[in-house]
Design a protein around this motif. Structure first.
Motif, PDB file in Angstrom:
ATOM      1  N   ALA A  85       8.832   2.446   3.200  1.00  0.00           N
ATOM      2  CA  ALA A  85       8.364   3.659   2.514  1.00  0.00           C
ATOM      3  C   ALA A  85       7.584   3.329   1.248  1.00  0.00           C
ATOM      4  O   ALA A  85       6.465   3.825   1.035  1.00  0.00           O
ATOM      5  CB  ALA A  85       9.560   4.552   2.189  1.00  0.00           C
ATOM      6  N   PHE A  86       8.145   2.495   0.397  1.00  0.00           N
ATOM      7  CA  PHE A  86       7.510   2.181  -0.884  1.00  0.00           C
ATOM      8  C   PHE A  86       6.215   1.399  -0.698  1.00  0.00           C
ATOM      9  O   PHE A  86       5.149   1.797  -1.181  1.00  0.00           O
ATOM     10  CB  PHE A  86       8.490   1.393  -1.757  1.00  0.00           C
ATOM     11  CG  PHE A  86       7.858   0.741  -2.955  1.00  0.00           C
ATOM     12  CD1 PHE A  86       7.514   1.487  -4.062  1.00  0.00           C
ATOM     13  CD2 PHE A  86       7.623  -0.633  -2.967  1.00  0.00           C
ATOM     14  CE1 PHE A  86       6.921   0.883  -5.170  1.00  0.00           C
ATOM     15  CE2 PHE A  86       7.045  -1.239  -4.063  1.00  0.00           C
ATOM     16  CZ  PHE A  86       6.692  -0.490  -5.170  1.00  0.00           C
ATOM     17  N   THR A  87       6.290   0.274   0.033  1.00  0.00           N
ATOM     18  CA  THR A  87       5.080  -0.533   0.217  1.00  0.00           C
ATOM     19  C   THR A  87       4.032   0.222   1.018  1.00  0.00           C
ATOM     20  O   THR A  87       2.827   0.043   0.807  1.00  0.00           O
ATOM     21  CB  THR A  87       5.428  -1.866   0.898  1.00  0.00           C
ATOM     22  OG1 THR A  87       6.343  -2.591   0.070  1.00  0.00           O
ATOM     23  CG2 THR A  87       4.188  -2.718   1.101  1.00  0.00           C
ATOM     24  N   GLY A  88       4.463   1.085   1.919  1.00  0.00           N
ATOM     25  CA  GLY A  88       3.501   1.884   2.684  1.00  0.00           C
ATOM     26  C   GLY A  88       2.640   2.738   1.788  1.00  0.00           C
ATOM     27  O   GLY A  88       1.414   2.851   1.995  1.00  0.00           O
ATOM     28  N   GLU A  89       3.246   3.357   0.780  1.00  0.00           N
ATOM     29  CA  GLU A  89       2.461   4.181  -0.143  1.00  0.00           C
ATOM     30  C   GLU A  89       1.579   3.310  -1.039  1.00  0.00           C
ATOM     31  O   GLU A  89       0.471   3.706  -1.405  1.00  0.00           O
ATOM     32  CB  GLU A  89       3.376   5.057  -0.990  1.00  0.00           C
ATOM     33  CG  GLU A  89       4.098   6.132  -0.193  1.00  0.00           C
ATOM     34  CD  GLU A  89       3.156   7.061   0.557  1.00  0.00           C
ATOM     35  OE1 GLU A  89       2.001   7.225   0.115  1.00  0.00           O
ATOM     36  OE2 GLU A  89       3.561   7.616   1.586  1.00  0.00           O
ATOM     37  N   LEU A  90       2.065   2.126  -1.398  1.00  0.00           N
ATOM     38  CA  LEU A  90       1.230   1.202  -2.165  1.00  0.00           C
ATOM     39  C   LEU A  90       0.015   0.788  -1.342  1.00  0.00           C
ATOM     40  O   LEU A  90      -1.120   0.767  -1.852  1.00  0.00           O
ATOM     41  CB  LEU A  90       2.054  -0.026  -2.557  1.00  0.00           C
ATOM     42  CG  LEU A  90       1.297  -1.176  -3.231  1.00  0.00           C
ATOM     43  CD1 LEU A  90       0.643  -0.716  -4.525  1.00  0.00           C
ATOM     44  CD2 LEU A  90       2.229  -2.359  -3.485  1.00  0.00           C
ATOM     45  N   ILE A  91       0.219   0.495  -0.071  1.00  0.00           N
ATOM     46  CA  ILE A  91      -0.890   0.115   0.806  1.00  0.00           C
ATOM     47  C   ILE A  91      -1.889   1.259   0.934  1.00  0.00           C
ATOM     48  O   ILE A  91      -3.108   1.052   0.881  1.00  0.00           O
ATOM     49  CB  ILE A  91      -0.333  -0.305   2.183  1.00  0.00           C
ATOM     50  CG1 ILE A  91       0.387  -1.645   2.067  1.00  0.00           C
ATOM     51  CG2 ILE A  91      -1.440  -0.380   3.229  1.00  0.00           C
ATOM     52  CD1 ILE A  91       1.197  -2.019   3.286  1.00  0.00           C
ATOM     53  N   THR A  92      -1.392   2.476   1.088  1.00  0.00           N
ATOM     54  CA  THR A  92      -2.280   3.637   1.186  1.00  0.00           C
ATOM     55  C   THR A  92      -3.114   3.797  -0.081  1.00  0.00           C
ATOM     56  O   THR A  92      -4.316   4.086  -0.020  1.00  0.00           O
ATOM     57  CB  THR A  92      -1.469   4.914   1.440  1.00  0.00           C
ATOM     58  OG1 THR A  92      -0.785   4.784   2.695  1.00  0.00           O
ATOM     59  CG2 THR A  92      -2.363   6.140   1.489  1.00  0.00           C
ATOM     60  N   ALA A  93      -2.483   3.605  -1.238  1.00  0.00           N
ATOM     61  CA  ALA A  93      -3.216   3.726  -2.507  1.00  0.00           C
ATOM     62  C   ALA A  93      -4.318   2.670  -2.607  1.00  0.00           C
ATOM     63  O   ALA A  93      -5.420   2.950  -3.106  1.00  0.00           O
ATOM     64  CB  ALA A  93      -2.255   3.604  -3.683  1.00  0.00           C
ATOM     65  N   LEU A  94      -4.048   1.467  -2.129  1.00  0.00           N
ATOM     66  CA  LEU A  94      -5.058   0.408  -2.178  1.00  0.00           C
ATOM     67  C   LEU A  94      -6.159   0.649  -1.155  1.00  0.00           C
ATOM     68  O   LEU A  94      -7.336   0.387  -1.427  1.00  0.00           O
ATOM     69  CB  LEU A  94      -4.402  -0.948  -1.932  1.00  0.00           C
ATOM     70  CG  LEU A  94      -3.374  -1.413  -2.972  1.00  0.00           C
ATOM     71  CD1 LEU A  94      -2.738  -2.726  -2.536  1.00  0.00           C
ATOM     72  CD2 LEU A  94      -4.009  -1.552  -4.344  1.00  0.00           C
ATOM     73  N   GLU A  95      -5.790   1.151   0.020  1.00  0.00           N
ATOM     74  CA  GLU A  95      -6.776   1.358   1.093  1.00  0.00           C
ATOM     75  C   GLU A  95      -7.650   2.572   0.838  1.00  0.00           C
ATOM     76  O   GLU A  95      -8.866   2.539   1.071  1.00  0.00           O
ATOM     77  CB  GLU A  95      -6.066   1.521   2.433  1.00  0.00           C
ATOM     78  CG  GLU A  95      -5.628   0.231   3.058  1.00  0.00           C
ATOM     79  CD  GLU A  95      -5.120   0.415   4.470  1.00  0.00           C
ATOM     80  OE1 GLU A  95      -5.381  -0.477   5.296  1.00  0.00           O
ATOM     81  OE2 GLU A  95      -4.469   1.441   4.748  1.00  0.00           O
ATOM     82  N   GLU A  96      -7.044   3.660   0.383  1.00  0.00           N
ATOM     83  CA  GLU A  96      -7.759   4.927   0.261  1.00  0.00           C
ATOM     84  C   GLU A  96      -8.100   5.296  -1.173  1.00  0.00           C
ATOM     85  O   GLU A  96      -8.936   6.172  -1.402  1.00  0.00           O
ATOM     86  CB  GLU A  96      -6.916   6.046   0.889  1.00  0.00           C
ATOM     87  CG  GLU A  96      -6.601   5.811   2.356  1.00  0.00           C
ATOM     88  CD  GLU A  96      -5.727   6.897   2.946  1.00  0.00           C
ATOM     89  OE1 GLU A  96      -5.447   7.889   2.223  1.00  0.00           O
ATOM     90  OE2 GLU A  96      -5.322   6.760   4.121  1.00  0.00           O
TER      91      GLU A  96
END
Length: 336
Positions: free
Chosen positions: A192-203
């Motif tokens: 959950a946490f890293t997924g949102e971090l990845i989304t912030a970096l990607e998008e």
């Protein structure tokens, strides 16, 4: 003012443990590390050379040596920023309160000398010979030996995990508070946490700055995860390291040229607006006790926005139980 970490002078160590002998597997952790490695190397995000990203091989007989070897190598070479990321099960020693990051084959504290104690990382990052001027630690785990399926282990409420993970002169970001569980939802691609971090970096972060500094990333993750009713991340930092940026904001666009009073009338009414990021900064300043700075951030927040957008933001703050910020925004709206 945010500054982007020099990719050629920085190093990242990414430690992910998806498989264990006796603890539940965390398959999403493998995806976490792969995505972060790709994004950190992407010139549109950070541009870290691939040889500057170290992913220890934990399949050998001594995973602790693999992790510490990679960390020592990165620490010797980094002269700008040293980033350490860990995702896996977190353990705490009930007797000493020591935080341990579980490794394959080292899943209890019986063989404590083979375990990855957070103190090992702390000592490496506080070595006075360290050339890196800025150090960042990201922990996606919980802090208990009670590893539950779908969770990454709850922590005893009596242990102050934020204090355990504090590193002087570093920015430490954890997936959750000491009394909560970090989430690895079954079937999800990422935790959950890293997924949102990845989304912030990607998008990118909408309405965010051109460079995503650590404070902006933290506030964005805290808001998004709270809205989804996931555990809210915690952070500890010293000095101005929160102004360090690890990524370019892919959602950022250059602001339009300002319009003077005469031209403004030709395009219809001009509304006053309160910038949302300023309220988030005020919240952070309040949390670290800088109340004058928080008040100044709110005062400086008066820029153009339609009243309905402002009202919607106030409602969001109230739903998140951030009533003091909602009240401050309301007072600002009445005065502009």
């Amino acid at each position: 003012m945010a500054t982007l970490a020099d990719p050629t002078a920085s190093r990242a160590v990414l430690v992910g443990v998806p498989e264990y002998d006796s603890l539940p597997p965390l398959p999403a952790v493998r995806e976490n590390v792969g995505a972060l490695r790709r994004l950190f190397a992407d010139p549109a995000v950070w541009g870290l050379p691939t040889e500057n990203i170290l992913v220890p091989d934990l399949s050998g007989p001594d995973p602790l040596d693999a992790v510490m070897g990679a960390l020592r190598s990165a620490a010797r070479e980094a002269t700008d920023t040293l980033l350490v990321y860990y995702a896996g099960h977190g353990l705490t020693n009930i007797l000493t309160g020591e935080l341990t990051l579980a490794l394959p084959g080292v899943e209890d504290l019986d063989q404590w000398w083979r375990a990855l104690s957070f103190n090992h990382i702390r000592r490496a990052l506080t070595d006075p010979t360290l050339a890196a001027t800025r150090r960042v630690v990201v922990l996606d785990c919980c802090y208990s030996a009670l590893a539950l399926a779908g969770d990454m282990g709850p922590a005893p409420a009596s242990i102050d995990v934020a204090a355990l993970t504090e590193v002087n002169g570093a920015f430490v970001l954890t997936a959750c508070a000491e009394s909560e569980t970090a989430k690895a939802p079954p079937g999800a691609r990422y935790t959950a946490f890293t997924g949102e971090l990845i989304t912030a970096l990607e998008e990118g972060v909408a309405d965010g700055p051109e460079l995503l500094d650590l404070h902006t990333l933290y506030l964005h993750l805290a808001e998004v995860l709270a809205e989804r009713r996931w555990p809210v991340p915690q952070q500890r930092s010293r000095n101005s390291i929160g102004d360090l940026a690890l990524a370019r904001n892919r959602a950022w666009s250059a602001p339009a040229a300002s319009v003077d009073g005469d031209d403004a009338g030709r395009g219809g009414p001009v509304f006053r607006r309160v910038a949302v990021p300023a309220t988030e900064r005020a919240r952070l300043l309040q949390r670290v006790g800088n109340f004058p700075g928080a008040a100044a951030a709110l005062r400086d927040a008066a820029v153009d926005q339609e009243p309905e957008a402002l009202r919607q933001r106030i409602r969001q703050l109230r739903r998140a139980n951030r009533h003091s910020e909602a009240a401050a925004l309301w007072r600002l709206a009445e005065g502009v």
